[in-house]
Design a protein around this motif. Structure first.
Motif, PDB file in Angstrom:
ATOM      1  N   THR A  76      30.659 -32.335  77.936  1.00 19.84           N
ATOM      2  CA  THR A  76      29.999 -31.219  78.425  1.00 19.84           C
ATOM      3  C   THR A  76      29.055 -30.684  78.043  1.00 19.84           C
ATOM      4  O   THR A  76      28.204 -30.158  78.940  1.00 19.84           O
ATOM      5  CB  THR A  76      31.508 -30.380  79.004  1.00 19.84           C
ATOM      6  N   ASP A 112      29.188 -34.411  86.664  1.00 20.38           N
ATOM      7  CA  ASP A 112      29.966 -35.623  86.150  1.00 20.38           C
ATOM      8  C   ASP A 112      29.155 -36.948  85.673  1.00 20.38           C
ATOM      9  O   ASP A 112      30.034 -37.552  85.170  1.00 20.38           O
ATOM     10  CB  ASP A 112      31.089 -35.457  86.995  1.00 20.38           C
ATOM     11  N   LYS A 163      30.832 -38.469  82.329  1.00 21.04           N
ATOM     12  CA  LYS A 163      31.758 -39.480  82.635  1.00 21.04           C
ATOM     13  C   LYS A 163      31.579 -41.051  82.632  1.00 21.04           C
ATOM     14  O   LYS A 163      32.641 -41.337  81.037  1.00 21.04           O
ATOM     15  CB  LYS A 163      32.133 -39.832  83.999  1.00 21.04           C
TER      16      LYS A 163
END
Length: 778
Positions: free
Chosen positions: A26, A261, A265
């Protein structure tokens, strides 16, 4: 690395070790457009990054590129103007002001300075970059960084690297040789990193020799971190990531803006599947956390800034940036009591900054018409609009301007480039001004003999009208106080001291990259090599419109003496050599002169520019005052980049040190005999040439063996005999003539051909043995 920085890295590593893989991933992407992610459970806050180099562009909404506008901030002159000051102290002062403003609006990293080399005057973003010369760019950038970071705000040195065009900037590969890369396009970054350690470096959009800069391990890790010792974080340009996993592995830590994301991911999956190492992820996350910790520690909760003082600084900087290009009959400064025609819309509605991501919402603005009215009296001015916002004109507008000029003692025409002519995102198509501006100048000059042209533009332009006017003032994009700065110069309240940081060509066809700029179809070929800017004009013996380093003053300067601390400089043992240059103000008013020092190598091993800037300083001199300016030159100042050994090599020999007021006006010269070890040996392979063996230490025996194997040993022996004496002059001349012809052929033979030439008497095994021996020596 200093103690505080080392502690930040240590504490950051400890925090990262407590994070999950998802939390680490993140951190590697922004939270929206302008902020990093925080990790609340670990007490790690987010920080804010913001444009721009010449003024803060603090966008009000984090989820927007610019919707909602930006907070008011001081708009300083753009980089093309600030570079013309050649004043590192002033750049440091402006940097500190930018740092104070960033603290006041809670910005932790300022996205600047931009220091890409101005390869062509057509570069659409040239207004945001300093110079065509890497030394000048690097020194100014270092001063700017020092100033900003002295206030506890980080900088982002950009765009790394070889980002010289806007056209197809996200898809074009800058293709160039290693020597050009290191001598021209990396040197400015190296100076800024080595001297000032910016908190971050921003990777560029483009590819470099086929690899995206954002995933270029050689640039981001080998060169930036290992060779230069960069200690900070690498952030992508906004949208500059191509392959996020490759970018992490290469050393590109933070992706901006955030991609949610999408890439997070990919990172998590790659780590779980073993395609991306946990160590690489942790290293990038540690750099982000270390930056956050550093910013938090330096944050000032009660920060503010003085708008009036910063506006005054912008005005002073704008005046010092102005370059007086022509002043026939001393038409400037404007005398009191004369009637002045102010012609051109830019007089009242100036263009004062560039377009794109560096657009600043100024705290206030000024214009030259109002400022001159305040200094000279409104009754002494007559105004005429001359053209519209796009630079177009009409018969009526031209007639009004001509009539105004005819009614005055002097006509001052404001011209240059409208916003639509240069901006981030596209390159210029020509170096011409709008036809309406040119028509206006020529019409006024036909009616009024006393014409001064004031130019507002971010990069070089052609001036076909120059012979028909008496004065030319390059005012650049002078920031929010540019109107006052122009008024100060025109009236003599300030003495012009700006010098061009880029060559002004007479025509586009004269430029080094014509007709190949910008590159298209995915490739930009840097075929001009190291011959960029003044280096090219000197090598081709071309006369530009105005040369690099040029600028006039309301006073005169005489260069009266130059002295070296040593006649011989051993670059391998002596740390530096000192050069002293004496300059005198021979005029009647105080002024500042930019003393420029250039180096010329008499017998270079490779084609080199005629002269290269190696030092500069700005000296303030009262009327009649004389000063001695001291410079220190070191090994690097005499070196060239050797692509074979991937290092900086010095050719022993004589170097001339030249000093003066521009690259084409260098009246002082002294010479230094530079002693150095023989050139570092090339990396020898089977494709190396016979002559390459002369470059290895103690390689004479290898070279002579190869010559004998090729059947020319007798000629070599006779040459040695001629040099030792015992032959007549005619015999010596005959041997030299034969040698010249024969060795032109011998030296160019690849060594893998020697066994065949020798009918096998010089064996393949002996060749391999020789290659190993030559390599082992180094």
């Amino acid at each position: 690395m200093d103690i505080a920085r080392a502690n930040d890295k240590r504490r950051a590593a400890e925090l990262v070790a407590q994070m999950t893989i998802e939390e680490q991933a993140t951190l590697l992407s922004g939270d929206g457009w302008w902020a990093t992610h925080g990790i609340e459970r670990l007490g790690l806050p987010a920080i804010t990054l913001s444009d721009g180099p010449h003024g803060l562009r603090r966008i009000r909404r984090n989820d927007s590129w610019g919707a909602g506008g930006s907070v008011p901030a001081t708009c300083f002159p753009t980089a093309s103007a600030l570079s013309a000051t050649w004043n590192t102290k002033l750049l440091r002062e402006i940097g500190a002001a930018l740092g104070r403003e960033a603290q006041a609006v809670d910005v932790q990293v300022l996205l600047g300075p931009g220091i890409n080399i101005k390869r062509s005057p057509l570069g659409g973003r040239n207004f945001e970059y300093f110079s065509e010369d890497p030394l000048l760019s690097g020194r100014l950038a270092a001063a700017y960084i020092d100033g900003v970071q002295s206030e506890g705000v980080g900088t982002s040195l950009k765009h790394f690297a070889v980002n010289s065009q806007e056209s197809e900037r996200m898809a074009t590969s800058s293709d160039l040789d290693a020597r050009t890369l290191h001598e021209i396009y990396l040197s400015a970054f190296e100076i800024a990193v080595s001297e000032s350690q910016p908190w971050t470096v921003m990777s560029s959009y483009n590819l470099v020799n086929g690899t995206y800069a954002s995933e270029n391990h050689a640039l981001l890790t080998d060169i930036l971190r290992r060779d230069w010792g960069f200690e900070g974080l690498v952030v992508s340009d906004w949208g500059g990531i191509n392959d996020r996993l490759a970018a992490v592995e290469a050393g590109n830590d933070l992706e901006m803006p955030g991609t949610g994301d999408f890439n997070r991911k990919k990172i998590v999956s790659a780590v779980q599947e073993g395609r991306l190492s946990k160590a690489s992820l942790a290293q990038a996350a540690t750099e982000v956390v270390a930056l956050v910790l550093r910013a938090v520690a330096a944050h000032k909760t009660d920060a503010s800034f003085d708008e009036d003082a910063h506006h005054a600084l912008a005005r002073r900087a704008g005046a010092e940036a102005i370059v007086l290009l022509k002043n026939d009959d001393k038409i400037l400064p404007l005398g009191s009591g004369k009637k002045i025609a102010m012609i051109g819309a830019f007089a009242s509605s100036p263009r004062y900054q560039g377009a794109g991501s560096s657009m600043v919402n100024p705290t206030r603005t000024s214009n030259a018409a109002d400022e001159l009215a305040a200094l000279l009296g409104a009754g002494n001015l007559v105004l005429a609009r001359g053209y519209d916002t796009e630079g177009d004109t009409t018969d009526a507008l031209v007639n009004d301007a001509v009539n105004a000029a005819a009614s005055a003692d002097i006509a001052v025409v404001f011209a240059g480039l409208p916003d639509s002519y240069e901006s981030e995102g596209f390159d210029r198509r020509s170096i011409a001004m709008p036809p309406g501006h040119v028509r206006l100048i020529e019409a006024v000059a036909q009616k009024q003999p006393n014409v001064v042209v004031v130019l507002l533009n971010g990069s070089a332009i052609e001036m076909p009208w120059a012979p028909r006017v008496k004065g030319i003032v390059e005012a650049w994009l002078g920031g929010q106080a540019g109107g006052g700065a122009i008024a100060d110069i025109l009236t003599g309240r300030a003495n012009p001291s700006g010098k061009l940081a880029e060559t002004f060509p007479a025509t586009l066809e004269q430029t080094p990259t014509f007709p190949n700029f910008p590159g298209h179809s995915g490739h930009a070929h840097y075929g001009e090599g190291v011959f960029v800017g003044y280096r090219y004009y000197d090598a081709k013996r071309l006369e530009p419109l105005f040369p690099f380093g040029f600028g006039l003053s309301y006073t005169e300067f005489a260069y009266t003496g130059i002295r070296s601390s040593a006649a011989v400089f051993d670059v391998d043992h002596d740390g530096s050599v000192t050069i002293e240059v004496t300059v005198k103000n021979t005029g009647s008013v105080p002024g500042q002169e930019v003393v420029q020092l250039y180096v010329h190598e008499r017998a270079p091993a490779l084609p080199r520019p005629l002269v290269e800037l190696r030092a500069f300083d700005k000296a303030a001199l009262e009327a009649g005052e004389e000063k001695t300016v001291r410079f220190s030159l070191n090994r690097r100042d005499f070196a060239h980049y050797d692509a074979d050994t991937r290092g900086w090599a010095v050719t022993p020999g004589t170097f001339d040190i030249r000093a003066g007021g521009s690259s084409r006006e260098l009246p002082l010269k002294t010479s230094i005999d530079v002693a150095a070890k023989s050139l570092v040996s090339k990396h020898l392979t089977r494709r190396s040439l016979v002559r390459d063996f002369k470059g290895v230490a103690d390689g004479t025996a290898f070279y002579e063996e190869l010559v004998h194997a090729l059947g020319f040993g007798a000629l070599l022996d006779s040459t040695n005999q001629a040099e030792s004496g015992g032959l007549t002059q005619e015999e010596v001349m005959a041997i030299r003539k034969a040698r010249m012809s024969a060795f032109a052929f011998i030296d160019e033979i690849p060594v893998n051909k020697v066994p065949a030439f020798s009918h096998g008497q010089f064996s393949e095994a002996r060749l391999e043995e020789m290659l190993r021996a030559a390599g082992d020596e180094h």
